[in-house]
Design a protein around this motif. Sequence first.
Motif, PDB file in Angstrom:
ATOM      1  N   ARG A   1      -1.244   9.294 -40.057  1.00 37.45           N
ATOM      2  CA  ARG A   1      -1.743   8.627 -41.253  1.00 37.45           C
ATOM      3  C   ARG A   1      -3.031   7.859 -40.951  1.00 37.45           C
ATOM      4  NH1 ARG A   1       1.002   7.103 -45.655  1.00 37.45           N
ATOM      5  NH2 ARG A   1       1.771   9.240 -45.469  1.00 37.45           N
ATOM      6  N   ARG A   2      -3.063   7.213 -39.799  1.00 36.15           N
ATOM      7  CA  ARG A   2      -4.262   6.472 -39.395  1.00 36.15           C
ATOM      8  C   ARG A   2      -5.458   7.412 -39.294  1.00 36.15           C
ATOM      9  NH1 ARG A   2      -5.900   1.809 -36.461  1.00 36.15           N
ATOM     10  NH2 ARG A   2      -7.611   2.243 -35.026  1.00 36.15           N
ATOM     11  N   GLN A   3      -5.251   8.593 -38.672  1.00 34.11           N
ATOM     12  CA  GLN A   3      -6.357   9.536 -38.533  1.00 34.11           C
ATOM     13  C   GLN A   3      -6.768  10.097 -39.890  1.00 34.11           C
ATOM     14  OE1 GLN A   3      -8.133  10.129 -35.709  1.00 34.11           O
ATOM     15  NE2 GLN A   3      -9.501  11.148 -37.147  1.00 34.11           N
ATOM     16  N   ALA A   4      -5.798  10.300 -40.775  1.00 40.96           N
ATOM     17  CA  ALA A   4      -6.122  10.785 -42.117  1.00 40.96           C
ATOM     18  C   ALA A   4      -7.001   9.774 -42.846  1.00 40.96           C
ATOM     19  CB  ALA A   4      -4.833  11.051 -42.901  1.00 40.96           C
ATOM     20  N   ILE A   5      -6.715   8.495 -42.648  1.00 38.28           N
ATOM     21  CA  ILE A   5      -7.527   7.437 -43.265  1.00 38.28           C
ATOM     22  C   ILE A   5      -8.953   7.500 -42.724  1.00 38.28           C
ATOM     23  CG2 ILE A   5      -7.873   4.938 -43.400  1.00 38.28           C
ATOM     24  CD1 ILE A   5      -4.775   4.683 -43.391  1.00 38.28           C
ATOM     25  N   VAL A   6      -9.089   7.670 -41.407  1.00 38.85           N
ATOM     26  CA  VAL A   6     -10.420   7.762 -40.795  1.00 38.85           C
ATOM     27  C   VAL A   6     -11.179   8.969 -41.339  1.00 38.85           C
ATOM     28  CG1 VAL A   6     -11.679   8.120 -38.636  1.00 38.85           C
ATOM     29  CG2 VAL A   6      -9.735   6.550 -38.699  1.00 38.85           C
ATOM     30  N   ASP A   7     -10.490  10.105 -41.450  1.00 40.77           N
ATOM     31  CA  ASP A   7     -11.138  11.324 -41.938  1.00 40.77           C
ATOM     32  C   ASP A   7     -11.636  11.154 -43.374  1.00 40.77           C
ATOM     33  OD1 ASP A   7     -10.578  12.521 -39.524  1.00 40.77           O
ATOM     34  OD2 ASP A   7      -8.792  13.579 -40.242  1.00 40.77           O
ATOM     35  N   GLU A   8     -10.815  10.552 -44.219  1.00 43.29           N
ATOM     36  CA  GLU A   8     -11.221  10.349 -45.609  1.00 43.29           C
ATOM     37  C   GLU A   8     -12.309   9.272 -45.705  1.00 43.29           C
ATOM     38  OE1 GLU A   8     -10.577  12.263 -47.951  1.00 43.29           O
ATOM     39  OE2 GLU A   8      -8.985  13.419 -46.991  1.00 43.29           O
ATOM     40  N   ALA A   9     -12.244   8.276 -44.839  1.00 38.52           N
ATOM     41  CA  ALA A   9     -13.281   7.246 -44.820  1.00 38.52           C
ATOM     42  C   ALA A   9     -14.627   7.863 -44.460  1.00 38.52           C
ATOM     43  CB  ALA A   9     -12.921   6.144 -43.826  1.00 38.52           C
TER      44      ALA A   9
ATOM     45  N   ARG B   1     -10.273   1.259 -51.921  1.00 43.24           N
ATOM     46  CA  ARG B   1      -9.375   1.791 -52.954  1.00 43.24           C
ATOM     47  C   ARG B   1      -9.528   3.307 -53.067  1.00 43.24           C
ATOM     48  NH1 ARG B   1      -6.531  -0.508 -56.829  1.00 43.24           N
ATOM     49  NH2 ARG B   1      -7.477  -2.543 -56.390  1.00 43.24           N
ATOM     50  N   GLU B   2     -10.775   3.781 -53.048  1.00 42.69           N
ATOM     51  CA  GLU B   2     -10.999   5.226 -53.131  1.00 42.69           C
ATOM     52  C   GLU B   2     -10.455   5.939 -51.900  1.00 42.69           C
ATOM     53  OE1 GLU B   2     -14.570   8.581 -53.372  1.00 42.69           O
ATOM     54  OE2 GLU B   2     -15.082   6.441 -53.451  1.00 42.69           O
ATOM     55  N   ILE B   3     -10.687   5.349 -50.724  1.00 45.21           N
ATOM     56  CA  ILE B   3     -10.192   5.959 -49.482  1.00 45.21           C
ATOM     57  C   ILE B   3      -8.671   6.034 -49.511  1.00 45.21           C
ATOM     58  CG2 ILE B   3     -10.034   5.682 -46.974  1.00 45.21           C
ATOM     59  CD1 ILE B   3     -12.813   4.256 -47.166  1.00 45.21           C
ATOM     60  N   ALA B   4      -8.028   4.947 -49.912  1.00 33.84           N
ATOM     61  CA  ALA B   4      -6.568   4.916 -49.979  1.00 33.84           C
ATOM     62  C   ALA B   4      -6.053   5.981 -50.941  1.00 33.84           C
ATOM     63  CB  ALA B   4      -6.097   3.530 -50.421  1.00 33.84           C
ATOM     64  N   LYS B   5      -6.698   6.121 -52.079  1.00 31.46           N
ATOM     65  CA  LYS B   5      -6.279   7.108 -53.073  1.00 31.46           C
ATOM     66  C   LYS B   5      -6.379   8.520 -52.517  1.00 31.46           C
ATOM     67  CE  LYS B   5      -7.217   8.636 -57.814  1.00 31.46           C
ATOM     68  NZ  LYS B   5      -8.056   8.419 -59.028  1.00 31.46           N
TER      69      LYS B   5
ATOM     70  N   LEU C   1     -12.280  -0.394 -40.191  1.00 32.65           N
ATOM     71  CA  LEU C   1     -12.178   1.037 -40.479  1.00 32.65           C
ATOM     72  C   LEU C   1     -13.513   1.726 -40.225  1.00 32.65           C
ATOM     73  CD1 LEU C   1     -10.893   3.591 -41.590  1.00 32.65           C
ATOM     74  CD2 LEU C   1     -11.250   2.709 -43.908  1.00 32.65           C
ATOM     75  N   PHE C   2     -14.581   1.107 -40.681  1.00 34.99           N
ATOM     76  CA  PHE C   2     -15.905   1.683 -40.483  1.00 34.99           C
ATOM     77  C   PHE C   2     -16.233   1.793 -38.993  1.00 34.99           C
ATOM     78  CE2 PHE C   2     -20.505   1.041 -39.925  1.00 34.99           C
ATOM     79  CZ  PHE C   2     -20.960   2.186 -40.557  1.00 34.99           C
ATOM     80  N   ALA C   3     -15.878   0.763 -38.229  1.00 39.17           N
ATOM     81  CA  ALA C   3     -16.141   0.773 -36.784  1.00 39.17           C
ATOM     82  C   ALA C   3     -15.426   1.938 -36.118  1.00 39.17           C
ATOM     83  CB  ALA C   3     -15.696  -0.545 -36.162  1.00 39.17           C
ATOM     84  N   GLU C   4     -14.212   2.257 -36.575  1.00 37.79           N
ATOM     85  CA  GLU C   4     -13.473   3.380 -35.995  1.00 37.79           C
ATOM     86  C   GLU C   4     -14.131   4.711 -36.367  1.00 37.79           C
ATOM     87  OE1 GLU C   4     -10.753   5.631 -33.882  1.00 37.79           O
ATOM     88  OE2 GLU C   4     -11.281   3.498 -33.766  1.00 37.79           O
ATOM     89  N   VAL C   5     -14.632   4.826 -37.585  1.00 31.27           N
ATOM     90  CA  VAL C   5     -15.333   6.040 -37.991  1.00 31.27           C
ATOM     91  C   VAL C   5     -16.565   6.254 -37.105  1.00 31.27           C
ATOM     92  CG1 VAL C   5     -16.651   7.136 -39.840  1.00 31.27           C
ATOM     93  CG2 VAL C   5     -14.518   5.961 -40.380  1.00 31.27           C
ATOM     94  N   ILE C   6     -17.335   5.203 -36.901  1.00 31.31           N
ATOM     95  CA  ILE C   6     -18.534   5.305 -36.061  1.00 31.31           C
ATOM     96  C   ILE C   6     -18.156   5.611 -34.612  1.00 31.31           C
ATOM     97  CG2 ILE C   6     -20.462   3.997 -35.082  1.00 31.31           C
ATOM     98  CD1 ILE C   6     -20.995   4.882 -37.908  1.00 31.31           C
ATOM     99  N   HIS C   7     -17.077   4.991 -34.125  1.00 30.58           N
ATOM    100  CA  HIS C   7     -16.624   5.242 -32.755  1.00 30.58           C
ATOM    101  C   HIS C   7     -16.287   6.719 -32.563  1.00 30.58           C
ATOM    102  CE1 HIS C   7     -14.477   4.880 -28.969  1.00 30.58           C
ATOM    103  NE2 HIS C   7     -13.428   5.452 -29.539  1.00 30.58           N
ATOM    104  N   GLN C   8     -15.557   7.284 -33.502  1.00 28.14           N
ATOM    105  CA  GLN C   8     -15.184   8.690 -33.377  1.00 28.14           C
ATOM    106  C   GLN C   8     -16.414   9.584 -33.491  1.00 28.14           C
ATOM    107  OE1 GLN C   8     -11.770  10.125 -35.479  1.00 28.14           O
ATOM    108  NE2 GLN C   8     -10.561   8.284 -35.097  1.00 28.14           N
ATOM    109  N   ARG C   9     -17.366   9.185 -34.331  1.00 32.78           N
ATOM    110  CA  ARG C   9     -18.614   9.933 -34.436  1.00 32.78           C
ATOM    111  C   ARG C   9     -19.348   9.934 -33.097  1.00 32.78           C
ATOM    112  NH1 ARG C   9     -24.173   8.795 -33.333  1.00 32.78           N
ATOM    113  NH2 ARG C   9     -25.379  10.356 -34.436  1.00 32.78           N
ATOM    114  N   ASP C  10     -19.415   8.774 -32.463  1.00 34.85           N
ATOM    115  CA  ASP C  10     -20.110   8.651 -31.182  1.00 34.85           C
ATOM    116  C   ASP C  10     -19.438   9.493 -30.106  1.00 34.85           C
ATOM    117  OD1 ASP C  10     -21.922   6.931 -32.313  1.00 34.85           O
ATOM    118  OD2 ASP C  10     -21.042   5.109 -31.481  1.00 34.85           O
TER     119      ASP C  10
END
Length: 209
Positions: A24-32, A47-51, A70-79
């Motif tokens: 679920r955590r990874q799904a949140i990152v992917d949608e974010a 709210r949009e990400i959660a939906k 959440l944003f920091a994790e998205v950038i971390h995975q991108r890096d």
Amino acid sequence: MSTDEQQGTPARRPRGPYATGQARRQAIVDEALAVFSRTGFRGGSLREIAKRVGVTPTGLLHHFADKEELFAEVIHQRDEKVREAAGDPAEHTLIEQAKRVVAHNRTSRGLTSLYAIVSAEATDPGHPSHSDFAARYRDRAAEAEEILRSGQLDGEVRDDIDPALAARLISAVMDGIQLQWLLDDSVDMVALFEEFVGRYLHPAEGTDG
């Protein structure tokens, strides 16, 4: 060492609530990523990400404390993906690594769009990633300058360029080419970057450096 490892059997994958929570955590990152790459950090809505994930905003906050985390994790995975695409510095020169990154970015439009949008947003001193992006460009330039100086000594880089200026130009050219590609996907990022490298960084054929 576990019994499974001693007997040579594969380690068991997490099961139950933990595995579900990680998925679920990874799904949140992917949608974010999808949301932030379209609207940037400012416009990205929890709210949009959660939906999109199928949880409530409160449920999302069980996994991430706030939008910044959440944003920091998205950038971390991108890096991490970019670092993997660049390859081992011990095996590839700076120029080769840059070419590999450009080629990778062509296959990951969402991540490339995210970086372009957020790097522009981060020019605002009030943006949560302002200091991080300033340090990112500064550190990347310092590393590139050192590698370019070494390349000059080895005859792989022209000796009549200023490594400090060239280090900044590499990032500028990469970012500019990527922006043009995001606006018009007929732009060949790889060919354009190779043109820059060949004309600006590589020694002219027939010279001895």
